[in-house]
Design a protein around this motif. Structure first.
Motif, PDB file in Angstrom:
ATOM      1  N   ALA A 185       0.812  -1.267  -0.128  1.00  0.00           N
ATOM      2  CA  ALA A 185       0.065   0.010  -0.066  1.00  0.00           C
ATOM      3  C   ALA A 185       0.671   1.363  -0.039  1.00  0.00           C
ATOM      4  O   ALA A 185       0.327   2.460  -0.022  1.00  0.00           O
ATOM      5  CB  ALA A 185      -0.894  -0.018   1.158  1.00  0.00           C
ATOM      6  N   ALA A 186       2.167   1.127   0.067  1.00  0.00           N
ATOM      7  CA  ALA A 186       2.864   2.403   0.249  1.00  0.00           C
ATOM      8  C   ALA A 186       3.563   2.637  -1.295  1.00  0.00           C
ATOM      9  O   ALA A 186       3.619   1.977  -2.112  1.00  0.00           O
ATOM     10  CB  ALA A 186       4.375   2.087   1.018  1.00  0.00           C
ATOM     11  N   HIS A 187       3.670   4.218  -1.334  1.00  0.00           N
ATOM     12  CA  HIS A 187       4.253   4.661  -2.473  1.00  0.00           C
ATOM     13  C   HIS A 187       5.563   4.139  -3.047  1.00  0.00           C
ATOM     14  O   HIS A 187       6.103   4.197  -4.149  1.00  0.00           O
ATOM     15  CB  HIS A 187       4.345   6.226  -2.449  1.00  0.00           C
ATOM     16  CG  HIS A 187       3.093   7.328  -2.467  1.00  0.00           C
ATOM     17  ND1 HIS A 187       2.935   8.487  -2.364  1.00  0.00           N
ATOM     18  CD2 HIS A 187       1.792   6.541  -2.611  1.00  0.00           C
ATOM     19  CE1 HIS A 187       1.963   8.792  -2.400  1.00  0.00           C
ATOM     20  NE2 HIS A 187       0.936   7.875  -2.608  1.00  0.00           N
ATOM     21  N   THR A 188       6.221   3.595  -2.071  1.00  0.00           N
ATOM     22  CA  THR A 188       7.493   3.223  -2.568  1.00  0.00           C
ATOM     23  C   THR A 188       7.626   1.563  -2.503  1.00  0.00           C
ATOM     24  O   THR A 188       8.860   1.084  -2.683  1.00  0.00           O
ATOM     25  CB  THR A 188       8.665   3.612  -1.038  1.00  0.00           C
ATOM     26  OG1 THR A 188       8.075   2.779   0.103  1.00  0.00           O
ATOM     27  CG2 THR A 188       8.754   4.909  -1.189  1.00  0.00           C
ATOM     28  N   TYR A 189       6.519   0.870  -2.510  1.00  0.00           N
ATOM     29  CA  TYR A 189       6.664  -0.426  -2.817  1.00  0.00           C
ATOM     30  C   TYR A 189       7.305  -0.946  -4.012  1.00  0.00           C
ATOM     31  O   TYR A 189       8.181  -1.925  -3.796  1.00  0.00           O
ATOM     32  CB  TYR A 189       5.290  -1.006  -2.750  1.00  0.00           C
ATOM     33  CG  TYR A 189       4.939  -2.601  -2.914  1.00  0.00           C
ATOM     34  CD1 TYR A 189       5.298  -3.199  -1.731  1.00  0.00           C
ATOM     35  CD2 TYR A 189       4.414  -3.095  -3.964  1.00  0.00           C
ATOM     36  CE1 TYR A 189       5.239  -4.629  -1.849  1.00  0.00           C
ATOM     37  CE2 TYR A 189       4.214  -4.341  -4.104  1.00  0.00           C
ATOM     38  CZ  TYR A 189       4.861  -5.369  -2.897  1.00  0.00           C
ATOM     39  OH  TYR A 189       4.591  -6.507  -3.107  1.00  0.00           O
ATOM     40  N   ARG A 190       7.338  -0.262  -4.874  1.00  0.00           N
ATOM     41  CA  ARG A 190       7.970  -0.753  -6.114  1.00  0.00           C
ATOM     42  C   ARG A 190       9.441   0.048  -6.303  1.00  0.00           C
ATOM     43  O   ARG A 190      10.134  -0.324  -7.508  1.00  0.00           O
ATOM     44  CB  ARG A 190       7.167  -0.417  -7.474  1.00  0.00           C
ATOM     45  CG  ARG A 190       5.817  -1.296  -7.572  1.00  0.00           C
ATOM     46  CD  ARG A 190       5.061  -0.832  -8.815  1.00  0.00           C
ATOM     47  NE  ARG A 190       3.984  -1.769  -8.818  1.00  0.00           N
ATOM     48  CZ  ARG A 190       2.780  -1.445  -8.381  1.00  0.00           C
ATOM     49  NH1 ARG A 190       2.594  -0.355  -7.789  1.00  0.00           N
ATOM     50  NH2 ARG A 190       1.640  -1.873  -8.510  1.00  0.00           N
TER      51      ARG A 190
ATOM     52  N   THR B 122      11.502   6.822  -7.080  1.00  0.00           N
ATOM     53  CA  THR B 122      10.913   7.242  -8.325  1.00  0.00           C
ATOM     54  C   THR B 122      11.067   8.840  -7.781  1.00  0.00           C
ATOM     55  O   THR B 122      11.438   9.123  -6.697  1.00  0.00           O
ATOM     56  CB  THR B 122       9.562   7.151  -8.604  1.00  0.00           C
ATOM     57  OG1 THR B 122       8.807   7.637  -7.536  1.00  0.00           O
ATOM     58  CG2 THR B 122       9.221   5.667  -8.866  1.00  0.00           C
ATOM     59  N   PRO B 123      11.233   9.619  -8.865  1.00  0.00           N
ATOM     60  CA  PRO B 123      11.507  10.992  -8.697  1.00  0.00           C
ATOM     61  C   PRO B 123      10.174  11.489  -7.659  1.00  0.00           C
ATOM     62  O   PRO B 123      10.548  12.458  -6.803  1.00  0.00           O
ATOM     63  CB  PRO B 123      11.431  11.718  -9.942  1.00  0.00           C
ATOM     64  CG  PRO B 123      11.954  10.847 -10.904  1.00  0.00           C
ATOM     65  CD  PRO B 123      11.498   9.311 -10.407  1.00  0.00           C
ATOM     66  N   ARG B 124       9.206  10.998  -7.983  1.00  0.00           N
ATOM     67  CA  ARG B 124       8.284  11.461  -7.125  1.00  0.00           C
ATOM     68  C   ARG B 124       8.294  10.977  -5.582  1.00  0.00           C
ATOM     69  O   ARG B 124       8.048  11.931  -4.680  1.00  0.00           O
ATOM     70  CB  ARG B 124       6.794  11.033  -7.585  1.00  0.00           C
ATOM     71  CG  ARG B 124       5.311  11.487  -6.838  1.00  0.00           C
ATOM     72  CD  ARG B 124       4.026  10.865  -7.736  1.00  0.00           C
ATOM     73  NE  ARG B 124       2.982  11.364  -7.007  1.00  0.00           N
ATOM     74  CZ  ARG B 124       2.336  10.736  -5.844  1.00  0.00           C
ATOM     75  NH1 ARG B 124       2.778   9.397  -5.577  1.00  0.00           N
ATOM     76  NH2 ARG B 124       1.290  11.052  -5.641  1.00  0.00           N
ATOM     77  N   ASN B 125       8.643   9.818  -5.396  1.00  0.00           N
ATOM     78  CA  ASN B 125       8.840   9.548  -3.908  1.00  0.00           C
ATOM     79  C   ASN B 125      10.070   9.583  -3.299  1.00  0.00           C
ATOM     80  O   ASN B 125      10.589   8.946  -2.274  1.00  0.00           O
ATOM     81  CB  ASN B 125       8.317   8.118  -3.598  1.00  0.00           C
ATOM     82  CG  ASN B 125       9.080   7.054  -4.352  1.00  0.00           C
ATOM     83  OD1 ASN B 125      10.314   7.165  -4.551  1.00  0.00           O
ATOM     84  ND2 ASN B 125       8.480   6.011  -4.684  1.00  0.00           N
TER      85      ASN B 125
ATOM     86  N   PRO C  24       0.917   5.033  -6.375  1.00  0.00           N
ATOM     87  CA  PRO C  24       0.684   6.062  -7.303  1.00  0.00           C
ATOM     88  C   PRO C  24       0.849   5.619  -8.625  1.00  0.00           C
ATOM     89  O   PRO C  24       1.410   4.659  -9.148  1.00  0.00           O
ATOM     90  CB  PRO C  24       1.814   7.145  -6.908  1.00  0.00           C
ATOM     91  CG  PRO C  24       2.915   6.459  -6.490  1.00  0.00           C
ATOM     92  CD  PRO C  24       2.288   5.195  -5.679  1.00  0.00           C
ATOM     93  N   ARG C  25       0.068   6.211  -9.495  1.00  0.00           N
ATOM     94  CA  ARG C  25       0.175   5.969 -11.017  1.00  0.00           C
ATOM     95  C   ARG C  25       1.232   6.750 -11.668  1.00  0.00           C
ATOM     96  O   ARG C  25       1.224   6.401 -12.883  1.00  0.00           O
ATOM     97  CB  ARG C  25      -1.306   5.979 -11.544  1.00  0.00           C
ATOM     98  CG  ARG C  25      -2.202   4.934 -10.993  1.00  0.00           C
ATOM     99  CD  ARG C  25      -3.579   5.169 -11.476  1.00  0.00           C
ATOM    100  NE  ARG C  25      -3.713   4.544 -12.789  1.00  0.00           N
ATOM    101  CZ  ARG C  25      -4.826   4.517 -13.495  1.00  0.00           C
ATOM    102  NH1 ARG C  25      -5.897   5.130 -12.950  1.00  0.00           N
ATOM    103  NH2 ARG C  25      -4.782   4.070 -14.908  1.00  0.00           N
ATOM    104  N   SER C  26       1.817   7.694 -11.334  1.00  0.00           N
ATOM    105  CA  SER C  26       2.505   8.816 -11.919  1.00  0.00           C
ATOM    106  C   SER C  26       3.864   8.424 -11.918  1.00  0.00           C
ATOM    107  O   SER C  26       4.210   7.545 -10.893  1.00  0.00           O
ATOM    108  CB  SER C  26       2.430  10.179 -11.328  1.00  0.00           C
ATOM    109  OG  SER C  26       2.898  10.343 -10.158  1.00  0.00           O
TER     110      SER C  26
END
Length: 241
Positions: A67-72, A75-78, A239-241
Motif C-alpha cells: 500500500a506504500a508509494h515506495t513499494y516498487r 522514483t522522482p516523485r517519492n 501512485p500511477r504517476s
C-alpha cells in the motif's frame, strides 16, 4: 485537548529513525508547526499555524508494504521518502489535494507516516482563512482529514523535502519551515489502532492510529473503486504517476 501543558521542546531526529508503525502512535499528541518559531515555541504570529496530531497512518518500505508509494522502489516523485528521517514528504492527489507525511527510518528505507488529522492549537485565524472558501468551518474540522490538515498548515508542493527536525535556536528558524514539537501526548489507554483508510491493498494492516474520542479524528472509510487521473488518497495507494 486534555489536561496538561503543550511542550515546545523539539523532537530529535532519532525519534523518526524507527519503523513507521512504531513512530506513528508516538506522533499522536505531537505538534507540527509550519512557520518560524518564536522563542516561546507556540506563540501566535501571522502565518504560523500549529496542529496537534490526533490521527496518523504508517506505511512501510519497498517490497514490504504493497500500500506504500515506495513499494516498487524509488522514483522522482517519492524520492524524499528515501532520504533522512524527519523530513516532510508532500504529494499531490486526485489533481486537487496535498497530503503531508513524515519520513521514518534511516536514509534509503522509504517509509513514512501520513498525517491524517489534528487540532489547530495556534494560528486559528490563519487556519480558518485558509479553510473557509467563503463559508465558516467548525474548528474541529479545520484539520480533520489529510487534505484539510495540509490546507490548514499551508503545506504545498514546494514544502516537499523540508527538514522537520529543529537544529539550533528556535528564534532562528526560517519563517517557511516545519518543526515537530513534543506537544502533549495522550494516555496510552486512549490510543486506538485499526485498518488504514481508503486503500485497496493491504487493507487489513492495522497501522492507522488515533486518539479515541477526539472530535478532530476523521471518519474511517473503506476503499471504494473510482476513476482517477492522479495518485491515490493516501501514502498508501500506489501512485500511477
Amino acid at each position: 485537548m486534555g489536561v496538561g501543558e503543550l511542550s515546545s521542546a523539539a523532537l530529535p531526529r532519532s525519534f523518526f529513525d524507527r519503523p513507521s508503525h512504531e513512530v506513528a502512535p508516538d506522533l499522536l499528541g505531537r505538534v507540527l508547526v509550519h512557520g518560524g518559531l518564536a522563542p516561546d515555541g507556540l506563540a501566535d504570529e501571522d502565518g504560523r499555524v500549529a496542529v496537534r496530531l490526533t490521527e496518523v497512518e504508517a506505511y512501510g518500505g519497498p517490497g514490504e508494504d504493497p500500500a506504500a508509494h515506495t513499494y516498487r522502489g524509488k522514483t522522482p516523485r517519492n524520492a524524499v521518502m528515501f532520504g533522512p528521517p524527519g523530513h516532510l514528504y508532500v504529494y499531490f492527489t486526485y489533481g486537487m489535494h496535498f497530503c503531508a507525511n513524515l519520513v521514518c527510518l534511516s536514509e534509503g528505507s522509504g517509509a513514512a507516516v501520513l498525517l491524517r488529522a489534528g487540532e489547530v492549537v495556534s494560528g486559528l485565524e490563519t487556519a480558518r482563512a485558509r479553510r473557509s472558501s467563503g463559508k465558516p468551518v467548525a474548528d474541529r474540522d479545520l484539520a480533520r482529514g489529510p487534505a484539510r490538515l495540509a490546507v490548514a498548515l499551508g503545506l504545498l508542493r514546494e514544502h516537499n523535502g523540508l527538514d522537520a527536525v529543529l537544529e539550533g535556536s528556535p528564534a532562528g528558524r526560517p519563517r517557511d519551515s516545519v518543526t515537530v514539537l513534543a506537544g502533549l501526548t495522550p494516555d496510552s489507554a486512549a490510543i486506538r489502532s485499526g485498518p488504514r483508510t481508503g486503500i485497496s491493498t493491504a487493507k487489513e494492516t492495522p497501522w492507522r492510529f488515533w486518539i479515541d474520542g477526539d472530535p478532530t479524528v476523521s471518519p474511517y472509510r473503506a476503499h471504494t473503486p473510482r476513476r482517477r487521473n492522479a495518485a491515490a488518497t493516501s501514502v498508501g495507494a500506489a501512485p500511477r504517476s
